[in-house]
Design an enzyme around this catalytic site. Structure first.
Site, PDB file in Angstrom:
ATOM      1  N   ARG A 245      51.956 -16.135  17.712  1.00 34.61           N
ATOM      2  CA  ARG A 245      50.488 -17.273  16.981  1.00 34.61           C
ATOM      3  C   ARG A 245      51.371 -16.616  15.192  1.00 34.61           C
ATOM      4  O   ARG A 245      51.153 -15.473  14.920  1.00 34.61           O
ATOM      5  CB  ARG A 245      49.621 -17.301  16.677  1.00 34.61           C
ATOM      6  CG  ARG A 245      48.807 -18.251  15.692  1.00 34.61           C
ATOM      7  CD  ARG A 245      47.813 -18.380  15.862  1.00 34.61           C
ATOM      8  NE  ARG A 245      46.638 -17.625  16.548  1.00 34.61           N
ATOM      9  CZ  ARG A 245      45.479 -18.038  16.836  1.00 34.61           C
ATOM     10  NH1 ARG A 245      45.028 -19.265  16.519  1.00 34.61           N
ATOM     11  NH2 ARG A 245      44.786 -17.098  16.940  1.00 34.61           N
TER      12      ARG A 245
ATOM     13  N   ARG B 286      29.429 -21.626  20.744  1.00 35.01           N
ATOM     14  CA  ARG B 286      30.414 -20.826  21.880  1.00 35.01           C
ATOM     15  C   ARG B 286      29.082 -19.637  22.342  1.00 35.01           C
ATOM     16  O   ARG B 286      29.520 -18.914  22.932  1.00 35.01           O
ATOM     17  CB  ARG B 286      30.632 -19.821  20.720  1.00 35.01           C
ATOM     18  CG  ARG B 286      32.081 -19.517  21.060  1.00 35.01           C
ATOM     19  CD  ARG B 286      33.274 -18.874  18.927  1.00 35.01           C
ATOM     20  NE  ARG B 286      34.320 -18.640  19.552  1.00 35.01           N
ATOM     21  CZ  ARG B 286      35.139 -18.865  18.809  1.00 35.01           C
ATOM     22  NH1 ARG B 286      35.283 -19.458  18.512  1.00 35.01           N
ATOM     23  NH2 ARG B 286      36.090 -18.447  19.079  1.00 35.01           N
TER      24      ARG B 286
ATOM     25  N   ARG C 269      37.932 -10.049  22.002  1.00 34.79           N
ATOM     26  CA  ARG C 269      37.702 -11.445  21.843  1.00 34.79           C
ATOM     27  C   ARG C 269      37.515 -11.980  22.797  1.00 34.79           C
ATOM     28  O   ARG C 269      36.976 -12.796  23.979  1.00 34.79           O
ATOM     29  CB  ARG C 269      38.543 -12.168  21.188  1.00 34.79           C
ATOM     30  CG  ARG C 269      38.045 -12.242  19.762  1.00 34.79           C
ATOM     31  CD  ARG C 269      39.928 -12.796  18.517  1.00 34.79           C
ATOM     32  NE  ARG C 269      40.227 -14.362  18.822  1.00 34.79           N
ATOM     33  CZ  ARG C 269      41.138 -14.520  18.723  1.00 34.79           C
ATOM     34  NH1 ARG C 269      42.442 -13.035  18.036  1.00 34.79           N
ATOM     35  NH2 ARG C 269      41.713 -15.710  18.941  1.00 34.79           N
TER      36      ARG C 269
ATOM     37  N   ARG D 265      47.528 -13.424  12.479  1.00 37.80           N
ATOM     38  CA  ARG D 265      46.121 -13.624  11.874  1.00 37.80           C
ATOM     39  C   ARG D 265      45.836 -12.231  12.633  1.00 37.80           C
ATOM     40  O   ARG D 265      45.961 -12.044  13.241  1.00 37.80           O
ATOM     41  CB  ARG D 265      45.245 -14.392  13.021  1.00 37.80           C
ATOM     42  CG  ARG D 265      44.710 -15.910  12.141  1.00 37.80           C
ATOM     43  CD  ARG D 265      44.132 -16.751  12.809  1.00 37.80           C
ATOM     44  NE  ARG D 265      43.270 -16.453  13.749  1.00 37.80           N
ATOM     45  CZ  ARG D 265      43.173 -17.123  14.812  1.00 37.80           C
ATOM     46  NH1 ARG D 265      42.256 -18.850  15.049  1.00 37.80           N
ATOM     47  NH2 ARG D 265      41.628 -16.711  15.548  1.00 37.80           N
TER      48      ARG D 265
ATOM     49  N   LYS E 265      43.477 -24.873  21.392  1.00 40.30           N
ATOM     50  CA  LYS E 265      41.672 -25.274  21.378  1.00 40.30           C
ATOM     51  C   LYS E 265      42.597 -26.494  19.989  1.00 40.30           C
ATOM     52  O   LYS E 265      42.614 -27.275  19.559  1.00 40.30           O
ATOM     53  CB  LYS E 265      40.748 -24.924  20.591  1.00 40.30           C
ATOM     54  CG  LYS E 265      39.991 -24.217  22.449  1.00 40.30           C
ATOM     55  CD  LYS E 265      38.340 -23.376  21.583  1.00 40.30           C
ATOM     56  CE  LYS E 265      38.833 -22.189  20.737  1.00 40.30           C
ATOM     57  NZ  LYS E 265      39.774 -21.318  21.544  1.00 40.30           N
TER      58      LYS E 265
END
Ligand code: AP5
Length: 216
Positions: A124, A88, A168, A157, A13
């Protein structure tokens, strides 16, 4: 126009939103980025959100909706804006419609398999200083562990740890995936294949947006 980026954690996203923002001039509003900034700055919102985010849960609707309400009132959102990671929950979807009811809307749902998501989040890396996003395989920085844009340190992260990613994804399936049916019924839902190179994903999304009358 209000462009909503739906899609699981790690579906791309943020990457797609940045590209759409450059093409349209619409600001990208990421509730994850707003919350991480609040955590870094130690604000009351940040203190409330930190533990929830670390555990992979959702910050409460009133807090997140408040952030979005303030942000979309800014003058740069008059011509349109991109919501990344918001709404969300059904309550958040209802809230943004109440805040800005007349705005035409398109919901791009990035569809990516969970195997791809796990690989994307595992690799990431984020710049601690400017927030630029890299991937150790798909988008590696030139000198390893250093941001190409500002020279800052690249870190993982905290919520990209494997156990938190699983949580998540579970929360996404439970709280956010039901929005697909809601937007389908409303007629604004547009699924987009999120697999493949970022430029290919952007081309698919741009085709959808152009079909909705959006100038790119
Ligand atoms: P948030 O920051 O919104 O995280 P997320 O939705 O889990 O999404 P991510 O940022 O992890 O991934 P992304 O889809 O943007 O993918 P990206 O482009 O980075 O939220 C974090 C937390 O904040 C939540 O868990 C929650 O606690 C809280 N929160 C936020 N909003 C909330 C809300 N509305 N309500 C309540 N709580 C909220 O890509 C991932 C990686 O893949 C990158 O390394 C990238 O380089 C790479 N990549 C991207 N696209 C491609 C591609 N096409 N091919 C190859 N690699 C790619």
């Amino acid at each position: 126009m209000r462009v909503i980026l739906l899609g699981a954690p790690g579906s791309g996203k943020g990457t797609l939103g940045e590209r759409i923002s450059r093409a349209t001039g619409f600001p990208r509003i990421s509730t994850g980025d707003l919350l991480r900034k609040a955590v870094r700055e130690g604000t009351p919102v940040g203190r409330k959100a930190e533990a929830v985010m670390k555990a992979g849960g959702l910050v409460d609707d009133a807090t997140v909706t408040g952030l979005v309400r303030d942000r979309i009132a800014a003058p740069d959102c008059l011509g349109g804006y991109i919501l990344d990671g918001f709404p969300r929950t059904v309550a958040q979807a209802e809230a943004v419609e109440a805040i800005d009811p007349a705005r035409p809307e398109v919901v791009l749902d990035l569809l990516v398999s969970e195997d791809v998501i796990v690989a994307r989040l595992d690799g990431r890396r984020i710049c601690e200083a400017c927030g630029d996003v890299y991937h150790i395989v798909n988008k590696p920085p030139k000198p390893p562990s250093v941001c190409d844009a500002c020279g800052g340190d690249l870190v993982q992260r905290p919520d990209d740890a494997a156990a938190t990613v699983r949580e998540r994804l579970r929360v996404y399936r439970e709280a956010t995936a039901p929005l697909q049916a809601r937007y389908r019924a409303k007629g604004t839902y547009r699924p987009v294949d999120g697999d493949g190179f970022p430029e290919d994903v952007y081309s698919r999304a741009a085709g959808v947006l152009a079909g909705e009358g959006c100038r790119l």
